[in-house]
Design an enzyme around this catalytic site. Structure first.
Site, mmCIF file in Angstrom:
data_model
loop_
_atom_site.group_PDB
_atom_site.id
_atom_site.type_symbol
_atom_site.label_atom_id
_atom_site.label_comp_id
_atom_site.label_asym_id
_atom_site.label_seq_id
_atom_site.Cartn_x
_atom_site.Cartn_y
_atom_site.Cartn_z
ATOM 1 N N HIS A 145 6.524 13.822 32.213
ATOM 2 C CA HIS A 145 7.296 14.651 31.629
ATOM 3 C C HIS A 145 6.231 15.415 30.503
ATOM 4 C CE1 HIS A 145 10.703 13.465 32.992
ATOM 5 N NE2 HIS A 145 10.707 12.081 32.732
ATOM 6 N N TRP A 200 -7.895 9.077 -5.219
ATOM 7 C CA TRP A 200 -7.737 9.424 -4.035
ATOM 8 C C TRP A 200 -6.899 10.812 -4.073
ATOM 9 C CZ3 TRP A 200 -3.568 10.464 -0.495
ATOM 10 C CH2 TRP A 200 -3.725 10.547 0.728
ATOM 11 N N ARG A 258 -8.660 0.124 -1.144
ATOM 12 C CA ARG A 258 -7.604 1.009 -1.105
ATOM 13 C C ARG A 258 -7.807 2.358 -0.686
ATOM 14 N NH1 ARG A 258 -3.242 -1.192 -4.872
ATOM 15 N NH2 ARG A 258 -2.573 0.962 -5.138
ATOM 16 N N LYS A 287 -4.736 2.918 15.547
ATOM 17 C CA LYS A 287 -5.938 2.056 15.145
ATOM 18 C C LYS A 287 -7.142 2.834 15.767
ATOM 19 C CE LYS A 287 -4.820 -0.229 13.257
ATOM 20 N NZ LYS A 287 -3.931 -0.915 12.275
ATOM 21 N N GLU A 332 -7.652 5.818 13.732
ATOM 22 C CA GLU A 332 -7.964 5.484 11.953
ATOM 23 C C GLU A 332 -9.517 5.297 11.942
ATOM 24 O OE1 GLU A 332 -4.566 3.207 9.852
ATOM 25 O OE2 GLU A 332 -5.153 2.325 11.684
ATOM 26 N N ASN A 377 -2.111 7.472 -11.465
ATOM 27 C CA ASN A 377 -1.842 7.400 -9.939
ATOM 28 C C ASN A 377 -0.489 7.913 -9.784
ATOM 29 O OD1 ASN A 377 -3.785 5.899 -9.914
ATOM 30 N ND2 ASN A 377 -2.940 3.861 -9.498
ATOM 31 N N GLY A 378 -0.334 8.814 -8.866
ATOM 32 C CA GLY A 378 0.774 9.524 -8.487
ATOM 33 C C GLY A 378 0.892 10.898 -8.595
ATOM 34 N N CYS A 426 -5.311 5.490 -5.151
ATOM 35 C CA CYS A 426 -6.056 5.362 -6.565
ATOM 36 C C CYS A 426 -5.805 4.113 -7.000
ATOM 37 C CB CYS A 426 -5.285 6.552 -7.625
ATOM 38 S SG CYS A 426 -5.371 8.247 -7.108
ATOM 39 N N GLU A 435 0.374 1.290 18.432
ATOM 40 C CA GLU A 435 -0.452 0.741 17.305
ATOM 41 C C GLU A 435 -1.698 0.737 17.951
ATOM 42 O OE1 GLU A 435 -0.357 0.072 14.390
ATOM 43 O OE2 GLU A 435 -1.846 -1.468 14.072
ATOM 44 N N LYS A 451 -5.515 2.334 1.385
ATOM 45 C CA LYS A 451 -4.728 1.275 1.808
ATOM 46 C C LYS A 451 -3.387 1.227 1.708
ATOM 47 C CE LYS A 451 -4.513 -2.927 3.478
ATOM 48 N NZ LYS A 451 -4.531 -2.861 5.268
HETATM 49 N N1 HGA Z 1 -2.583 13.386 -8.534
HETATM 50 C C1 HGA Z 1 -3.669 12.793 -8.978
HETATM 51 C C2 HGA Z 1 -3.745 11.259 -8.744
HETATM 52 C C3 HGA Z 1 -3.804 11.095 -7.157
HETATM 53 C C4 HGA Z 1 -3.342 9.508 -6.649
HETATM 54 O O1 HGA Z 1 -2.520 8.785 -7.265
HETATM 55 N N2 HGA Z 1 -3.650 9.115 -5.442
HETATM 56 O O2 HGA Z 1 -3.396 7.964 -4.937
HETATM 57 C C5 HGA Z 1 -4.985 13.344 -8.319
HETATM 58 O O3 HGA Z 1 -4.863 14.227 -7.526
HETATM 59 O O4 HGA Z 1 -5.752 13.211 -9.246
#
Ligand code: HGA
Length: 610
Positions: free
Chosen positions: A506, A75, A27, A487, A490, A100-101, A2, A483, A605
């Protein structure tokens, strides 16, 4: 992850906010939104699922005006990506919040708030902050004190920005576990989760510290610590290029950043080698004393950074003669671990904000690690501020989600750290010179590797219809194989695994057939004959191989094997040299697959949530 942008200004801020979000797009996110307070003290909120461009178009069609506003790229962690779940979230048409969080006690808070009559519109954890602030405001004189009361009830991680439509003069911001930076302008001030967002409007920043709550108005910023005491957070000028977000002539940031590696490494070496010897000040004040006492190194990292740490383990034990363990941050932080005497904790993170790595550093301090060092690309980031020593990689802004130049410059930093520690553990002057000379030869060597691009591009066609791939390496090339596999998965979404080649028999040999390309990293070194035996094991089972090897390794292309000739280089820097062809291979395969190379699905990111 986010992104957050906020502004208190006299001019209309919607464009500034959207530009800020665009600058955070790299990001990774799934939706975006903006809210501004207009002159009639109304909250105007616009949200869109998908790209910031969708939001920008919506705002073009229906512009919003107002000098105070907040914006967000989401996100999703709690609740599907959707317009309803996108931030800002609003309570009673007055309180708007971006976050965010993760609020870990969101269920409990949600039930309490529902009991108080609040109606939830989204599935997010964030919405509890919105209603909680609204509720606390009923018994608070100011929005600041309502937010201070609110954050005391939150468990988990947040960087959050709150505004009240009835107050055009202030926004309130709070940080615990998720970064926020204040940007200072003339008669206007800003907040963001990353300085990149604010570079068009200011160069002067101060980072909030854990537990800080701040009130931002046009002419004043007041910051309070966890105890509510006023505090100063030093404001510094950012010395980051304004245009580092420009893709230039390249089709993707990832390609640009792959090609930037010789320069990024040159920059990371510059001024750090004096007369061919390492300048110990590279790591910060007190480095010599700390390295002198180190008897054990514990490396902690996630993702690509974890792979650079794995290479460093080979270097530290072989070249510096110091024992070394490496562990994934999200594991380390949740287990009881033994702390060997005189241990140095080394964290590795491009952004310096990786949530798990930061938590691991904090835990390490609690459980008795003697000292800490971070290998990082972002000055002023949390890991840099909280570590005793830092090696700053000078990769420049890395925008592509899949790391390229951050990884190879991390390896440069780790090799320099190996020399710095080795000096105190009997590494001879000759060895030190040999390593530093190898490092200095790297940029030119990488230019030679980049010249292989078109032959690697030709290989990519072979992968177009494949669903799985296996990467093999031995010794310090095993992490490079890992790595390479990371890559490929991803950015091309092909399932890829890496194995230490000796492990083939194995288990993974069972998977070998013509549908499973096997990529082998095979420079001529002490293990080449062992690796050749493993190659024969694959050949005997009908596997198709792509071998990246120098001419001294003596491989020849045939029906079962395509050999890509990598320039001969010193053993010590071979892990860095062999990284580039694998990055290019993944890139060209992704192009053929038609994926979103710079922002692969579901990924972000800088991973600022757990
Ligand atoms: N938990 C919040 C924010 C998610 C977040 O910080 N993502 O990087 C949500 O789900 O909206």
């Amino acid at each position: 992850m986010c992104g957050i942008v906020g502004a208190v200004a006299q001019r209309d801020v919607a464009d500034i906010l959207v530009e800020g979000l665009k600058r955070l797009e790299y990001r990774g996110y799934d939706s975006a939104g903006v809210a501004v307070i207009n002159n009639n003290n109304e909250l105007l909120t616009t949200k869109r699922l998908g790209k910031v461009q969708e939001l920008a178009q919506a705002l073009e069609q229906q512009p919003v005006t107002g000098g105070t506003g907040i914006a967000h790229t989401r996100w999703a962690t709690h609740g599907v990506p959707s317009e309803v779940n996108a931030h800002p979230h609003v309570s009673n048409n007055t309180i708007a919040v971006v976050h965010n969080g993760i609020i870990e006690n969101h269920q409990t808070l949600r039930s309490q708030l529902q009991g108080l009559g609040y109606e939830f519109l989204s599935q997010t954890d964030t919405e509890v902050i919105t209603h909680l602030v609204h509720h606390e405001l009923k018994t608070s004189d100011t929005l600041l004190s309502a937010v201070q009361k609110t954050v005391k009830q939150l468990e988990g991680a947040y960087g959050t920005v709150v505004m009240d439509s009835r107050d055009q003069d202030n926004i309130i911001v709070a940080r615990s576990g998720s970064p926020l930076v204040i940007g200072y302008g003339l008669g206007e001030n800003f907040i963001a989760s990353d300085i990149m967002a604010l570079l068009p409007v200011t160069r002067k920043f101060s980072y909030l510290e854990e537990g800080d709550v701040a009130q931002i108005s046009r002419f004043k910023v007041s910051i309070f610590d966890t105890n509510g005491e006023p505090v100063e957070r030093e404001a510094k000028d950012a010395n980051v290029s304004h245009d580092s977000g420009d893709k230039g002539e390249y089709r993707h940031y990832m390609l640009k950043e792959t090609y930037e590696q010789p320069t990024a490494i040159r920059n990371s070496l510059e001024g750090r080698l004096v007369n061919g010897m390492l300048d110990i000040n590279t790591f910060g004040e007190g480095a010599d004393e700390i390295f002198k006492n180190v008897e054990h190194v514990q490396i902690i990292a996630c993702g690509t950074s974890y792979h650079s740490g794995m290479v460093a383990r080979y270097w530290l034990e072989e070249l510096a003669g110091v024992s070394c363990n490496i562990e994934i941050a999200s594991e380390f932080r949740y287990r009881k671990s033994f702390v060997p005497k005189n241990s140095l904790l080394v964290t590795i993170s491009q952004s310096g904000e990786t949530a798990d790595t930061l938590a691991a550093l904090r835990l390490a301090k609690e459980i008795g690690y003697q000292s800490s060092l971070v290998i990082c690309n972002v000055p002023g980031s949390s890991l840099v501020r909280e570590s005793d020593l830092a090696f700053m990689t000078k990769a420049g802004a890395e925008i592509g989600v899949a790391s390229t130049k951050a990884f190879t410059t991390q390896l440069v930093g780790l090799l320099m750290m190996t020399v710095a520690i080795g000096q105190h553990h009997g590494m001879s002057d000759e060895k030190q010179t040999e390593i530093t000379q190898s490092l200095m030869s790297l940029p030119a060597k990488l230019d030679e590797v980049l010249a292989l691009a078109s032959s690697i591009e030709d290989l990519a066609e072979d992968f177009a219809d494949k669903h799985h791939a296996l990467f093999l390496g031995r010794g310090d090339q095993y992490p490079i194989a890992m790595e390479g596999a990371l890559k490929l998965k991803e950015i091309s979404y092909i399932h890829a695994e890496a194995y230490a080649a000796g492990e083939l028999k194995h288990g993974p040999l069972a998977l070998i057939d013509a549908e499973m390309p096997v990529i082998v990293v095979a420079p001529k070194n002490d293990l080449i004959e062992k690796l050749k035996s493993n190659v024969e094991e694959v050949r005997a089972r009908g596997g198709l191989m792509y071998v990246f090897a120098d001419s001294d390794a003596n491989f020849a292309s045939d029906d079962t094997m395509k050999v890509i000739n990598v320039p001969v280089c010193d053993d010590i820097i071979a892990p860095i040299v062999y990284t580039l062809p694998l990055q290019l291979l993944s890139y060209y395969v992704a192009i053929i697959k038609g994926t979103d190379v710079d922002q692969p699905r579901n990924l972000a990111k800088s991973v600022t949530v757990e």
